[in-house]
Design a protein around this motif. Structure first.
Motif, PDB file in Angstrom:
ATOM      1  N   VAL A  36       0.578  -1.304  -0.211  1.00  0.00           N
ATOM      2  CA  VAL A  36      -0.093   0.240  -0.485  1.00  0.00           C
ATOM      3  C   VAL A  36       0.646   1.428   0.219  1.00  0.00           C
ATOM      4  CG1 VAL A  36      -1.419   1.360   1.078  1.00  0.00           C
ATOM      5  CG2 VAL A  36      -2.178  -0.696   1.146  1.00  0.00           C
ATOM      6  N   ASN A  37       1.903   1.242   0.607  1.00  0.00           N
ATOM      7  CA  ASN A  37       2.823   2.773   0.969  1.00  0.00           C
ATOM      8  C   ASN A  37       4.065   2.570  -0.027  1.00  0.00           C
ATOM      9  OD1 ASN A  37       1.038   2.821   3.289  1.00  0.00           O
ATOM     10  ND2 ASN A  37       2.482   2.545   4.447  1.00  0.00           N
ATOM     11  N   VAL A  38       4.348   1.524  -1.034  1.00  0.00           N
ATOM     12  CA  VAL A  38       5.409   1.868  -1.960  1.00  0.00           C
ATOM     13  C   VAL A  38       5.354   1.304  -2.984  1.00  0.00           C
ATOM     14  CG1 VAL A  38       7.760   0.901  -2.297  1.00  0.00           C
ATOM     15  CG2 VAL A  38       7.439   1.410   0.161  1.00  0.00           C
ATOM     16  N   THR A  39       4.317   0.014  -3.763  1.00  0.00           N
ATOM     17  CA  THR A  39       5.028  -0.478  -4.750  1.00  0.00           C
ATOM     18  C   THR A  39       3.690  -0.331  -5.658  1.00  0.00           C
ATOM     19  OG1 THR A  39       3.842  -2.966  -3.750  1.00  0.00           O
ATOM     20  CG2 THR A  39       5.981  -2.330  -3.944  1.00  0.00           C
ATOM     21  N   GLY A  40       2.572  -0.170  -4.619  1.00  0.00           N
ATOM     22  CA  GLY A  40       1.453   0.574  -5.457  1.00  0.00           C
ATOM     23  C   GLY A  40       1.188   2.185  -5.423  1.00  0.00           C
ATOM     24  N   PRO A  41       1.701   3.091  -4.967  1.00  0.00           N
ATOM     25  CA  PRO A  41       1.575   4.226  -5.357  1.00  0.00           C
ATOM     26  C   PRO A  41       2.357   3.881  -6.858  1.00  0.00           C
ATOM     27  CG  PRO A  41       1.571   3.799  -2.681  1.00  0.00           C
ATOM     28  CD  PRO A  41       1.583   2.527  -3.666  1.00  0.00           C
ATOM     29  N   ALA A  42       3.744   3.240  -6.362  1.00  0.00           N
ATOM     30  CA  ALA A  42       4.790   3.439  -7.557  1.00  0.00           C
ATOM     31  C   ALA A  42       4.623   3.574  -8.753  1.00  0.00           C
ATOM     32  CB  ALA A  42       5.584   2.728  -7.154  1.00  0.00           C
ATOM     33  N   ARG A  43       3.725   1.742  -8.649  1.00  0.00           N
ATOM     34  CA  ARG A  43       2.648   1.168  -9.855  1.00  0.00           C
ATOM     35  C   ARG A  43       1.952   2.372 -10.641  1.00  0.00           C
ATOM     36  NH1 ARG A  43       1.944  -4.195 -11.520  1.00  0.00           N
ATOM     37  NH2 ARG A  43       0.762  -4.395 -13.132  1.00  0.00           N
ATOM     38  N   VAL A 102       3.589  18.566 -10.686  1.00  0.00           N
ATOM     39  CA  VAL A 102       4.012  18.862  -9.319  1.00  0.00           C
ATOM     40  C   VAL A 102       3.728  17.027  -9.158  1.00  0.00           C
ATOM     41  CG1 VAL A 102       4.351  18.917  -6.806  1.00  0.00           C
ATOM     42  CG2 VAL A 102       4.542  20.559  -8.874  1.00  0.00           C
ATOM     43  N   VAL A 103       4.118  16.401  -8.530  1.00  0.00           N
ATOM     44  CA  VAL A 103       4.071  15.660  -7.464  1.00  0.00           C
ATOM     45  C   VAL A 103       4.294  14.971  -6.610  1.00  0.00           C
ATOM     46  CG1 VAL A 103       4.624  12.402  -7.763  1.00  0.00           C
ATOM     47  CG2 VAL A 103       4.773  13.858  -9.502  1.00  0.00           C
ATOM     48  N   VAL A 104       3.470  15.451  -5.210  1.00  0.00           N
ATOM     49  CA  VAL A 104       3.513  15.413  -4.262  1.00  0.00           C
ATOM     50  C   VAL A 104       3.284  14.385  -3.128  1.00  0.00           C
ATOM     51  CG1 VAL A 104       2.875  16.674  -2.390  1.00  0.00           C
ATOM     52  CG2 VAL A 104       2.490  17.652  -3.980  1.00  0.00           C
ATOM     53  N   ASN A 105       4.810  14.285  -2.223  1.00  0.00           N
ATOM     54  CA  ASN A 105       4.947  12.759  -2.075  1.00  0.00           C
ATOM     55  C   ASN A 105       4.032  12.953  -0.278  1.00  0.00           C
ATOM     56  OD1 ASN A 105       5.106  10.240  -0.265  1.00  0.00           O
ATOM     57  ND2 ASN A 105       6.919  10.798  -0.145  1.00  0.00           N
ATOM     58  N   VAL A 106       2.990  12.715  -0.061  1.00  0.00           N
ATOM     59  CA  VAL A 106       3.068  12.535   1.189  1.00  0.00           C
ATOM     60  C   VAL A 106       3.470  12.192   2.197  1.00  0.00           C
ATOM     61  CG1 VAL A 106       0.424  13.630   2.761  1.00  0.00           C
ATOM     62  CG2 VAL A 106       0.337  14.033   1.029  1.00  0.00           C
ATOM     63  N   SER A 107       4.032  12.043   3.306  1.00  0.00           N
ATOM     64  CA  SER A 107       5.440  11.710   4.157  1.00  0.00           C
ATOM     65  C   SER A 107       5.165  11.713   5.202  1.00  0.00           C
ATOM     66  CB  SER A 107       6.702  11.251   3.456  1.00  0.00           C
ATOM     67  OG  SER A 107       7.563  10.380   4.394  1.00  0.00           O
ATOM     68  N   SER A 108       5.922  11.417   6.568  1.00  0.00           N
ATOM     69  CA  SER A 108       5.631  11.612   7.856  1.00  0.00           C
ATOM     70  C   SER A 108       7.224  11.905   8.017  1.00  0.00           C
ATOM     71  CB  SER A 108       5.375  10.160   8.485  1.00  0.00           C
ATOM     72  OG  SER A 108       5.268  10.379   9.938  1.00  0.00           O
ATOM     73  N   VAL A 109       6.828  12.952   9.333  1.00  0.00           N
ATOM     74  CA  VAL A 109       8.800  13.369  10.150  1.00  0.00           C
ATOM     75  C   VAL A 109       9.473  11.787  10.337  1.00  0.00           C
ATOM     76  CG1 VAL A 109       8.154  15.119  10.656  1.00  0.00           C
ATOM     77  CG2 VAL A 109       6.967  13.333  12.277  1.00  0.00           C
ATOM     78  N   LEU A 121      11.956   7.995  -1.047  1.00  0.00           N
ATOM     79  CA  LEU A 121      13.765   7.826  -1.893  1.00  0.00           C
ATOM     80  C   LEU A 121      13.191   7.338  -2.980  1.00  0.00           C
ATOM     81  CD1 LEU A 121      16.468   6.175   0.609  1.00  0.00           C
ATOM     82  CD2 LEU A 121      15.434   8.578  -0.269  1.00  0.00           C
ATOM     83  N   TRP A 122      12.049   6.589  -3.379  1.00  0.00           N
ATOM     84  CA  TRP A 122      12.120   6.044  -4.644  1.00  0.00           C
ATOM     85  C   TRP A 122      11.209   7.464  -5.330  1.00  0.00           C
ATOM     86  CZ3 TRP A 122       7.133   6.222  -7.751  1.00  0.00           C
ATOM     87  CH2 TRP A 122       8.085   5.025  -8.798  1.00  0.00           C
ATOM     88  N   VAL A 123      10.360   7.462  -4.626  1.00  0.00           N
ATOM     89  CA  VAL A 123      10.220   8.981  -5.897  1.00  0.00           C
ATOM     90  C   VAL A 123      10.381   9.818  -6.122  1.00  0.00           C
ATOM     91  CG1 VAL A 123       8.649  10.009  -3.560  1.00  0.00           C
ATOM     92  CG2 VAL A 123       7.712  10.151  -6.051  1.00  0.00           C
ATOM     93  N   GLN A 124      11.421  10.594  -5.248  1.00  0.00           N
ATOM     94  CA  GLN A 124      12.391  11.357  -5.723  1.00  0.00           C
ATOM     95  C   GLN A 124      13.539  11.153  -6.748  1.00  0.00           C
ATOM     96  OE1 GLN A 124      14.892  12.569  -1.882  1.00  0.00           O
ATOM     97  NE2 GLN A 124      12.979  12.538  -0.927  1.00  0.00           N
ATOM     98  N   ALA A 125      13.949   9.807  -6.920  1.00  0.00           N
ATOM     99  CA  ALA A 125      14.422   8.837  -7.394  1.00  0.00           C
ATOM    100  C   ALA A 125      13.931   9.347  -9.202  1.00  0.00           C
ATOM    101  CB  ALA A 125      15.255   8.094  -7.443  1.00  0.00           C
ATOM    102  N   ALA A 126      12.502   8.465  -8.646  1.00  0.00           N
ATOM    103  CA  ALA A 126      12.247   9.007 -10.310  1.00  0.00           C
ATOM    104  C   ALA A 126      11.526  10.231 -11.175  1.00  0.00           C
ATOM    105  CB  ALA A 126      10.815   7.156  -9.954  1.00  0.00           C
ATOM    106  N   VAL A 127      11.377  11.110 -10.111  1.00  0.00           N
ATOM    107  CA  VAL A 127      10.745  12.048 -10.801  1.00  0.00           C
ATOM    108  C   VAL A 127      12.274  12.544 -10.561  1.00  0.00           C
ATOM    109  CG1 VAL A 127       9.849  14.855 -10.382  1.00  0.00           C
ATOM    110  CG2 VAL A 127       8.690  12.191  -8.920  1.00  0.00           C
ATOM    111  N   ALA A 128      13.360  12.248 -10.461  1.00  0.00           N
ATOM    112  CA  ALA A 128      14.404  13.104 -10.651  1.00  0.00           C
ATOM    113  C   ALA A 128      15.048  12.880 -12.396  1.00  0.00           C
ATOM    114  CB  ALA A 128      15.485  13.166 -10.327  1.00  0.00           C
ATOM    115  N   GLU A 129      14.432  11.698 -13.188  1.00  0.00           N
ATOM    116  CA  GLU A 129      14.508  11.017 -14.147  1.00  0.00           C
ATOM    117  C   GLU A 129      13.613  11.613 -15.354  1.00  0.00           C
ATOM    118  OE1 GLU A 129      13.988   7.003 -13.901  1.00  0.00           O
ATOM    119  OE2 GLU A 129      15.239   6.356 -12.618  1.00  0.00           O
ATOM    120  N   TRP A 130      12.603  12.692 -14.692  1.00  0.00           N
ATOM    121  CA  TRP A 130      11.356  12.635 -16.068  1.00  0.00           C
ATOM    122  C   TRP A 130      11.305  14.785 -15.857  1.00  0.00           C
ATOM    123  CZ3 TRP A 130       7.445  10.610 -11.982  1.00  0.00           C
ATOM    124  CH2 TRP A 130       6.865   8.700 -12.683  1.00  0.00           C
ATOM    125  N   PRO A 131      12.265  14.876 -17.033  1.00  0.00           N
ATOM    126  CA  PRO A 131      12.321  16.201 -17.093  1.00  0.00           C
ATOM    127  C   PRO A 131      10.838  17.313 -17.043  1.00  0.00           C
ATOM    128  CG  PRO A 131      13.118  15.304 -18.813  1.00  0.00           C
ATOM    129  CD  PRO A 131      11.911  14.108 -18.601  1.00  0.00           C
TER     130      PRO A 131
END
Length: 277
Positions: free
Chosen positions: A131-138, A152-159, A181-191
């Protein structure tokens, strides 16, 4: 005291948000309650077309009705992020409704507070990773065609994703940190697409209700959290967090043993209280 502890930067000016999203489409996951619901209502009030995604269709329709009553427009897309087929179907519906997205608010998530050994028979880690990783990433990967320059991709995370591991929170902290970490890396690949991580402090929602200790701690309301979550739409930020979080992160690097011992002491104290009940 509450304001001092719970003070992430926020977008409290609805007119500024309106200038950024009015007439544009934004997807909000986990939109049936809590922070997701409040964020969807705020985006709708600002004139966005809000695509509402969550498991509970009946609740989504209630949220959509509230968005409409406030003059906004909402599209209901029921989906279970733990089911790959459901995610793929939802992505097709999103792309059909909105070929171009101004943004995605990846808010859906599950929280479990349980000791690792107790959680193993219940597959806590597997469920939270789904629910927290593979689903949102897919979902984000499937929506890549709709994410264009300026989206804009906003990841609602937690402290909690940024500090040392806490007893009973391993599955939750681990999954939230992994997706961050995954979403930061993925979005960095998308101009042209910008990612923003929002590290929320405690928020008073149904998710935290089972944790007894949280009833006595200061917390944001869901509407207050929505003001924080929508900040990346009006300001070019890649991180939104309370003022004190960098200090916690530095402490975790400089003196991780001290923090770990403090958390271990708190765990022993709580376990002692549990035995006395």
């Amino acid at each position: 005291m509450r304001r001092a502890l719970l003070s992430p930067p926020a977008c409290r000016d609805l007119s500024a948000l309106r200038a950024a999203v009015a007439g544009r489409a934004v997807l909000v996951t986990g939109a049936s309650s809590g922070v997701g619901e409040a964020t969807a209502l705020r985006l709708g009030a600002a004139g966005a077309t809000v695509l509402l995604l969550a498991r509970r269709e009946e609740r989504l329709r209630e949220v959509a009705a509230r968005v409409g009553a406030a003059g906004g427009r909402a599209v209901v897309i029921p989906a279970d992020l733990s089911d790959p087929a459901s995610v793929d179907g939802a992505a097709r519906e999103v792309l059909k409704a909105a070929p171009v997205l101004a943004g995605v608010v990846s808010n859906a998530g599950r929280s479990v507070r349980r000791r690792a050994l107790d959680g193993a028979p219940r597959a806590d880690l597997e469920r939270l990773l789904a629910v927290n990783v593979t689903g949102p990433a897919r979902l984000l990967l499937a929506l890549r065609p709709a994410l264009v320059a300026g989206s804009v991709v906003v990841n609602v995370s937690s402290v909690s994703a940024r500090h040392v591991g806490a007893p009973r929170w391993g599955a939750y902290q681990g999954s939230k940190a992994a997706f961050d970490l995954w979403v930061q890396a993925a979005v960095a690949e998308w101009p042209g697409v910008r990612g923003a991580s929002v590290y929320l402090p405690l928020v008073r929602t149904p998710m935290i209700a089972p944790t007894r200790a949280y009833r006595f701690l200061p917390a944001l309301s869901a509407p207050e959290a929505a003001e924080v979550v929508t900040l990346p739409f009006v300001r070019s930020v890649v991180r939104v967090a309370p003022w004190w979080l960098p200090g916690v992160e530095v402490a975790g690097i400089v003196c991780p043993g001290v923090l770990a011992r403090g958390l271990a002491w708190a765990e022993r104290f709580e376990a002692c209280l549990e035995r006395r009940r």
